[in-house]
Motif scaffolding. Structure first.
Motif, short mmCIF file in Angstrom:
data_model
loop_
_atom_site.label_atom_id
_atom_site.label_comp_id
_atom_site.label_asym_id
_atom_site.label_seq_id
_atom_site.Cartn_x
_atom_site.Cartn_y
_atom_site.Cartn_z
N ALA A 36 43.85 22.16 39.51
CA ALA A 36 44.01 23.40 38.76
C ALA A 36 44.33 22.98 37.33
N VAL A 37 43.42 23.24 36.41
CA VAL A 37 43.52 22.73 35.04
C VAL A 37 44.32 23.71 34.19
N THR A 38 45.42 23.23 33.61
CA THR A 38 46.30 24.08 32.80
C THR A 38 45.91 24.10 31.33
N ALA A 39 45.20 23.06 30.88
CA ALA A 39 44.80 22.97 29.48
C ALA A 39 43.71 21.91 29.34
N LEU A 40 42.89 22.08 28.32
CA LEU A 40 41.95 21.04 27.92
C LEU A 40 42.52 20.34 26.71
N THR A 41 42.49 19.01 26.71
CA THR A 41 42.92 18.27 25.52
C THR A 41 41.76 17.43 25.00
N ALA A 42 41.68 17.32 23.69
CA ALA A 42 40.80 16.35 23.04
C ALA A 42 41.68 15.14 22.76
N GLN A 43 41.42 14.04 23.47
CA GLN A 43 42.41 12.96 23.52
C GLN A 43 41.71 11.61 23.62
N ASN A 44 42.29 10.61 22.96
CA ASN A 44 41.83 9.23 23.11
C ASN A 44 43.04 8.31 23.01
N THR A 45 42.83 7.03 22.80
CA THR A 45 43.96 6.10 22.78
C THR A 45 44.83 6.27 21.54
N HIS A 46 44.35 7.03 20.55
CA HIS A 46 45.14 7.29 19.34
C HIS A 46 46.05 8.51 19.48
N GLY A 47 45.81 9.34 20.49
CA GLY A 47 46.67 10.50 20.68
C GLY A 47 45.90 11.75 21.04
N VAL A 48 46.62 12.88 21.03
CA VAL A 48 46.05 14.19 21.35
C VAL A 48 45.64 14.87 20.05
N HIS A 49 44.37 15.23 19.96
CA HIS A 49 43.83 15.80 18.72
C HIS A 49 43.59 17.30 18.79
N GLY A 50 43.77 17.90 19.96
CA GLY A 50 43.61 19.34 20.10
C GLY A 50 43.88 19.76 21.52
N VAL A 51 44.33 21.02 21.67
CA VAL A 51 44.65 21.55 23.00
C VAL A 51 44.14 22.99 23.11
N GLU A 52 43.45 23.30 24.20
CA GLU A 52 43.07 24.65 24.54
C GLU A 52 43.75 25.01 25.85
N VAL A 59 45.00 29.80 36.01
CA VAL A 59 45.63 28.66 36.68
C VAL A 59 45.97 29.04 38.12
N ALA A 60 46.58 30.22 38.29
CA ALA A 60 46.94 30.69 39.63
C ALA A 60 45.71 30.86 40.50
N LEU A 61 44.63 31.36 39.94
CA LEU A 61 43.40 31.55 40.71
C LEU A 61 42.83 30.23 41.18
N GLN A 62 42.88 29.22 40.32
CA GLN A 62 42.42 27.88 40.73
C GLN A 62 43.23 27.36 41.91
N ILE A 63 44.55 27.55 41.85
CA ILE A 63 45.42 27.08 42.92
C ILE A 63 45.06 27.75 44.24
N ARG A 64 44.98 29.07 44.20
CA ARG A 64 44.74 29.82 45.44
C ARG A 64 43.37 29.53 46.03
N THR A 65 42.34 29.49 45.20
CA THR A 65 41.00 29.31 45.73
C THR A 65 40.82 27.92 46.34
N ALA A 66 41.49 26.92 45.78
CA ALA A 66 41.42 25.58 46.36
C ALA A 66 42.21 25.50 47.66
N CYS A 67 43.47 25.89 47.59
CA CYS A 67 44.36 25.70 48.74
C CYS A 67 44.02 26.59 49.92
N ASP A 68 43.58 27.82 49.65
CA ASP A 68 43.32 28.75 50.75
C ASP A 68 42.07 28.38 51.53
N ASP A 69 41.16 27.65 50.91
CA ASP A 69 39.95 27.22 51.62
C ASP A 69 40.12 25.84 52.22
N PHE A 70 40.52 24.87 51.42
CA PHE A 70 40.59 23.47 51.86
C PHE A 70 41.88 23.15 52.62
#
Length: 267
Positions: A36-52, A59-70
């Protein structure tokens, strides 16, 4: 393949930490990784350059759809961004009571970027940490959670006790940030204190080590190991991954998450 592990964390576009590290570590140890992905980061070995940031409801929907099926045998949390996501994650995983929960309180990236809003610390203590099977902070994270400095193994043990007093059921306090030739991790649970010393590996390739260790612990718990055995195996795996680091990037590089996997077996 044994054990279904859900990682609730941020994505690292560089592949060394976050969701990507979690998937790799879980897979290397024979588990089945869900996310369940909480954020996207633009990141490399120099650091975090952006966050969405992901909307808490999604996030809750990702959790439920994964756990309730698998189904799910362990849950691991990493980067949770802010109070709204912490609260929504806590609300959602309450529906999976009895499932081991590893809370890795990802707060600051190795390059210094803030990954958790200051207001979310109260939500962690109020909602998520009391639900956790184990809390796995590194020293800077423990210092932020407790508002105190940690400069020795004795300080680590005292800090672990303070975190248990504030609601943690068990604490793995990671010692990699101490200036010492030995790295000592501390486990404190209802049975008391255990320490796990090991010689420091001289390397710059330590990106994602916290995520990797927490996911490896969660995988062990999902597979029926107790906390001590899960931690011991996780530490052995992580050490091999650091020793085999491929050397990618120019600053804090990734480890070899495929340590122990022989690609030639498929030739």
């Amino acid at each position: 393949m044994k054990g279904r592990i859900l990682s609730i964390a941020g994505s690292d576009s560089g592949g060394g930490a976050g969701i990507q590290a979690d998937i790799k570590a879980i897979t290397a140890l024979g588990g089945y990784a869900m996310t369940a992905v909480t954020a996207l980061t633009a990141q490399n070995t120099h650091g975090v350059h952006g966050v969405e940031v992901t909307h808490p409801d999604f996030v809750a929907l990702q959790i439920r759809t994964a756990c309730d099926d698998f189904g799910v045998d362990a849950i691991k949390t990493g980067m949770l961004v802010d109070e709204a996501i912490v609260d929504r994650v806590a609300d959602t995983i309450e529906g999976y009571s009895g499932v081991p929960l590893v809370v890795d309180p990802v707060m600051v990236a190795k390059g210094g970027a803030k990954l958790l809003a200051p207001g979310a610390i109260a939500a962690l203590f109020g909602r998520l940490i009391p639900m956790a099977t184990v809390l796995t902070p590194n020293i800077p994270e423990a210092e932020l959670l407790l508002g105190r400095t940690i400069r020795s193994v004795d300080d680590m043990i005292a800090g672990a006790h303070a975190l248990r007093e504030r609601g943690a059921n068990a604490v793995v306090l990671k010692g990699g940030h101490l200036e010492s030739d030995m790295i000592t991790d501390v486990l404190l649970d209802a049975d008391g204190v255990k320490t796990y010393p090991a010689p420091r590996i001289a390397t710059r390739h330590t990106h994602g080590t916290g995520c990797t260790l927490a996911s490896a612990i969660a995988t062990g718990l999902a597979q029926g190991l107790d906390l001590d055995a899960s931690l011991r195996r996780a530490r052995s795996y992580l050490r091999a991954a650091i020793e085999g680091a491929p050397g990618y990037g120019t600053l804090a590089g990734p480890v070899d998450h495929a340590a122990g996997i022989d690609p030639n077996r498929f030739a």
